[in-house]
Each structure stands twice: as C-alpha cells, then as structure tokens.
Scaffold this motif. Structure first.
Motif, mmCIF file in Angstrom:
data_model
loop_
_atom_site.group_PDB
_atom_site.id
_atom_site.type_symbol
_atom_site.label_atom_id
_atom_site.label_comp_id
_atom_site.label_asym_id
_atom_site.label_seq_id
_atom_site.Cartn_x
_atom_site.Cartn_y
_atom_site.Cartn_z
ATOM 1 N N VAL A 17 -20.879 1.606 8.945
ATOM 2 C CA VAL A 17 -21.070 2.396 7.722
ATOM 3 C C VAL A 17 -19.785 3.128 7.357
ATOM 4 N N ALA A 18 -19.149 3.754 8.335
ATOM 5 C CA ALA A 18 -17.908 4.478 8.071
ATOM 6 C C ALA A 18 -16.830 3.532 7.564
ATOM 7 N N ALA A 19 -16.705 2.383 8.194
ATOM 8 C CA ALA A 19 -15.694 1.408 7.783
ATOM 9 C C ALA A 19 -15.933 0.969 6.340
ATOM 10 N N ARG A 20 -17.186 0.744 5.984
ATOM 11 C CA ARG A 20 -17.521 0.343 4.620
ATOM 12 C C ARG A 20 -17.123 1.434 3.628
ATOM 13 N N GLU A 21 -17.411 2.693 3.966
ATOM 14 C CA GLU A 21 -17.053 3.821 3.088
ATOM 15 C C GLU A 21 -15.536 3.931 2.914
ATOM 16 N N ILE A 22 -14.812 3.637 3.974
ATOM 17 C CA ILE A 22 -13.343 3.741 3.945
ATOM 18 C C ILE A 22 -12.727 2.517 3.276
ATOM 19 N N GLY A 23 -13.415 1.381 3.365
ATOM 20 C CA GLY A 23 -12.902 0.153 2.757
ATOM 21 C C GLY A 23 -12.109 -0.702 3.730
ATOM 22 N N ILE A 24 -12.438 -0.622 5.014
ATOM 23 C CA ILE A 24 -11.775 -1.414 6.040
ATOM 24 C C ILE A 24 -12.835 -2.050 6.928
ATOM 25 N N SER A 25 -12.409 -2.940 7.811
ATOM 26 C CA SER A 25 -13.367 -3.568 8.721
ATOM 27 C C SER A 25 -13.725 -2.610 9.861
ATOM 28 N N LEU A 46 -7.510 9.270 3.378
ATOM 29 C CA LEU A 46 -8.767 8.682 2.916
ATOM 30 C C LEU A 46 -9.861 8.872 3.978
ATOM 31 N N ILE A 47 -9.540 8.603 5.233
ATOM 32 C CA ILE A 47 -10.514 8.777 6.310
ATOM 33 C C ILE A 47 -10.954 10.236 6.395
ATOM 34 N N ALA A 48 -9.996 11.146 6.342
ATOM 35 C CA ALA A 48 -10.335 12.572 6.395
ATOM 36 C C ALA A 48 -11.240 12.958 5.232
ATOM 37 N N ASN A 49 -10.962 12.435 4.050
ATOM 38 C CA ASN A 49 -11.799 12.736 2.880
ATOM 39 C C ASN A 49 -13.206 12.177 3.040
#
Length: 81
Positions: A17-25, A46-49
C-alpha cells in the motif's frame, strides 16, 4: 528497524500500500527501508509527505543531500520553479 519502516508501520500501511501511494514497487521500498538503496531528495521528500512526517525524522541527510533538500524545500515554499 529503520525509521522509514517504523513510520510506514505506524500509519498501518503494508509495504504494498505504501509503495503504491509513493509510486514505486514494494521491492524498491523494501530496499529503501533496509538501507540497500540510495534515493533522491525528491523521493525522500515524497515518502515523508506520504507518511505525514518531517523529512529529517526518517532520513539522515548527507551534506550534499541536505543542501539539495533545503533548496527543494525553499522552492516549494516560494512556489518557484
């Protein structure tokens, strides 16, 4: 446990889920969390946001990275290009 992983888990996000939100695998995020991957200051921000935390709370900046991040944050505050 890394601070990045801890911040993700505190939100209750799975790796996927986190990866999807960030836009990475999920694999790439796992490598970031384990310290096996270097990331750009933009991706760190981006990750911090996404995790709703201060950048400095989950990432340790190098001297070069710190200057890059400060410049990026200044640009965002002023709305400049």
């Amino acid at each position: 446990m890394s601070l990045v992983k801890k911040a993700r888990q505190e939100l209750g996000y799975s790796l996927e889920v986190a990866a999807r939100e960030i836009g990475i695998s999920a694999g790439y995020l796992s490598q970031i969390e384990s310290g096996k991957r270097q990331i750009s200051s933009e991706r760190a921000l981006l990750i911090a946001n996404v995790y709703n935390v201060n950048l400095e709370d989950i990432f340790t900046a190098t001297r070069f990275g710190r200057k890059e991040i400060e410049s990026l944050l200044d640009t965002q505050k002023t709305g400049g290009d």
